[in-house]
Design a protein around this motif. Sequence first.
Motif, mmCIF file in Angstrom:
data_model
loop_
_atom_site.group_PDB
_atom_site.id
_atom_site.type_symbol
_atom_site.label_atom_id
_atom_site.label_comp_id
_atom_site.label_asym_id
_atom_site.label_seq_id
_atom_site.Cartn_x
_atom_site.Cartn_y
_atom_site.Cartn_z
ATOM 1 N N LEU A 44 0.822 -1.209 0.000
ATOM 2 C CA LEU A 44 0.000 0.000 0.000
ATOM 3 C C LEU A 44 0.861 1.266 0.000
ATOM 4 N N LEU B 241 -9.315 3.530 0.745
ATOM 5 C CA LEU B 241 -9.071 2.114 0.447
ATOM 6 C C LEU B 241 -10.419 1.541 0.010
ATOM 7 N N ASP C 290 -13.139 -0.671 1.808
ATOM 8 C CA ASP C 290 -13.975 -0.151 2.895
ATOM 9 C C ASP C 290 -15.037 0.776 2.326
ATOM 10 N N SER D 15 -5.968 -7.767 12.176
ATOM 11 C CA SER D 15 -6.366 -7.548 10.774
ATOM 12 C C SER D 15 -6.212 -6.096 10.355
ATOM 13 N N TYR D 16 -5.749 -5.234 11.273
ATOM 14 C CA TYR D 16 -5.788 -3.790 11.003
ATOM 15 C C TYR D 16 -4.486 -3.089 11.366
ATOM 16 N N GLY D 17 -4.363 -1.845 10.883
ATOM 17 C CA GLY D 17 -3.394 -0.922 11.450
ATOM 18 C C GLY D 17 -4.007 -0.397 12.750
ATOM 19 N N GLU E 133 1.104 -1.923 12.284
ATOM 20 C CA GLU E 133 0.329 -2.643 11.264
ATOM 21 C C GLU E 133 0.109 -4.090 11.709
ATOM 22 N N LYS E 134 -1.143 -4.470 11.814
ATOM 23 C CA LYS E 134 -1.571 -5.844 12.119
ATOM 24 C C LYS E 134 -0.806 -6.466 13.297
ATOM 25 N N VAL F 190 -7.480 1.387 12.155
ATOM 26 C CA VAL F 190 -7.562 2.252 10.977
ATOM 27 C C VAL F 190 -8.538 1.630 9.986
ATOM 28 N N ILE F 191 -9.513 2.432 9.544
ATOM 29 C CA ILE F 191 -10.354 1.969 8.441
ATOM 30 C C ILE F 191 -10.016 2.848 7.231
ATOM 31 N N GLY F 192 -10.410 2.403 6.057
ATOM 32 C CA GLY F 192 -9.779 2.922 4.846
ATOM 33 C C GLY F 192 -10.009 4.347 4.402
ATOM 34 N N TYR G 85 -8.097 8.314 4.846
ATOM 35 C CA TYR G 85 -7.022 9.113 5.426
ATOM 36 C C TYR G 85 -7.042 10.481 4.761
ATOM 37 N N GLN H 105 4.758 -0.498 3.940
ATOM 38 C CA GLN H 105 3.494 -0.239 4.648
ATOM 39 C C GLN H 105 3.242 1.253 4.812
ATOM 40 N N THR I 150 1.216 2.400 7.013
ATOM 41 C CA THR I 150 1.183 2.564 8.479
ATOM 42 C C THR I 150 2.573 2.935 9.023
ATOM 43 N N ARG J 138 -19.602 0.822 8.420
ATOM 44 C CA ARG J 138 -18.514 0.408 7.535
ATOM 45 C C ARG J 138 -18.716 -1.042 7.107
HETATM 46 C C1 G1P Z 1 -5.183 -1.963 5.088
HETATM 47 C C2 G1P Z 1 -4.224 -1.141 5.960
HETATM 48 C C3 G1P Z 1 -4.616 -1.305 7.428
HETATM 49 C C4 G1P Z 1 -6.066 -0.891 7.617
HETATM 50 C C5 G1P Z 1 -6.977 -1.721 6.686
HETATM 51 C C6 G1P Z 1 -8.410 -1.197 6.764
HETATM 52 O O1 G1P Z 1 -4.963 -3.312 5.323
HETATM 53 O O2 G1P Z 1 -2.897 -1.590 5.742
HETATM 54 O O3 G1P Z 1 -3.780 -0.483 8.228
HETATM 55 O O4 G1P Z 1 -6.451 -1.085 8.965
HETATM 56 O O5 G1P Z 1 -6.541 -1.626 5.330
HETATM 57 O O6 G1P Z 1 -9.278 -1.910 5.944
HETATM 58 P P1 G1P Z 1 -5.539 -4.487 4.351
HETATM 59 O O7 G1P Z 1 -6.919 -4.795 4.851
HETATM 60 O O8 G1P Z 1 -5.546 -3.946 2.971
HETATM 61 O O9 G1P Z 1 -4.589 -5.635 4.527
#
Ligand code: G1P
Length: 305
Positions: free
Chosen positions: A109, A129, A132, A168-170, A190-191, A203-205, A207, A229, A231, A253
């Motif tokens: 990303l 992103l 989302d 699963s998230y930042g 990150e994750k 973090v959701i997509g 920024y 990353q 993040t 979301r």
């Molecule tokens: C990405 C970002 C992550 C964020 C997430 C939200 O991860 O890297 O920080 O929390 O989107 O959907 P991905 O889900 O693409 O692995």
Amino acid sequence: MDITKCVIPAAGLGTRFLPFTKIIPKEMLPLLNKPAIQYIIEEGMQSALENFILITGKGKNAISDHFDNSFELESILRERNKIDLIAKIDSINKNAAFSYVRQSEPLGLGHAILLARHGIGKEYFGIFLPDDIIMGKTPAMSQLIRIARQEKSSVIAVQEVPMDCVSSYGIINVKKQITPNLFQVSNMVEKPSQKDAPSNLAVIGRYVLSHKIFPALTELSPYAVGELQLTDAISHMIYNNEKVFAYKVQGTRYDIGTPIGWLKATIGLSLQDPHYGPHLRKYLKDLETIDSFIYDTTKNIEHSI
Ligand code: G1P
């Protein structure tokens, strides 16, 4: 503070949706009668963004075709006097400017965002992103833009998630809570595993970032193992004395990056739709009560004999 540009990384292969994504980009999955990516562009336009930089890749041409004029279709619709349908297909390409940058290697990303630097220049800009989809009274991006202007800083959308989902998230580390929904960020991970997570604010997509993210990404890129990353670059930007805030955006979301998330989004959006909602509600009720209604191979074989 002018914020008119945004970046939408859309180069992923969509392997979770194979075989659908063998030819068709996952961003073109339908949500009701629109491809998912159109919800993102509409959120951007409702947030007064005008320039959309999409990071795409091989096999993604359907996205640029979708946001282009379709003279042939328009003239057929005009001949048939279907003016309302013309408005449906051309309102976006008349009011938004699109550019496309191809990411030819899956380097993450952060790398995708870095590819947009020439189009952004020295401005604050949005990132969407497209996995989302966020629906609500005020577009999520415009909530972030309001905070970015108020704080004159970068701001990231977050939501609380159960601790067993943090990996699963930042995840943000809170430096200071400003209001119930607004936080200053000290760094991000990150994750992380559950035990290493600094909070459950994920973090959701969406920024809004300062252009200072580009030097941060460039500085980190030689050290990235596999994927660069975003993040990590945001944490690096904070380390370089940029302020970053996190805002709990109001809205529902949907994570359409997985088939089950896409199904939930389809059902959720349909139930809220004034036209489809009542039909679907009735259908779901019938499904609960009339079990012969459900497709059942054994029963159907008996019926068809
Ligand atoms: C990405 C970002 C992550 C964020 C997430 C939200 O991860 O890297 O920080 O929390 O989107 O959907 P991905 O889900 O693409 O692995």
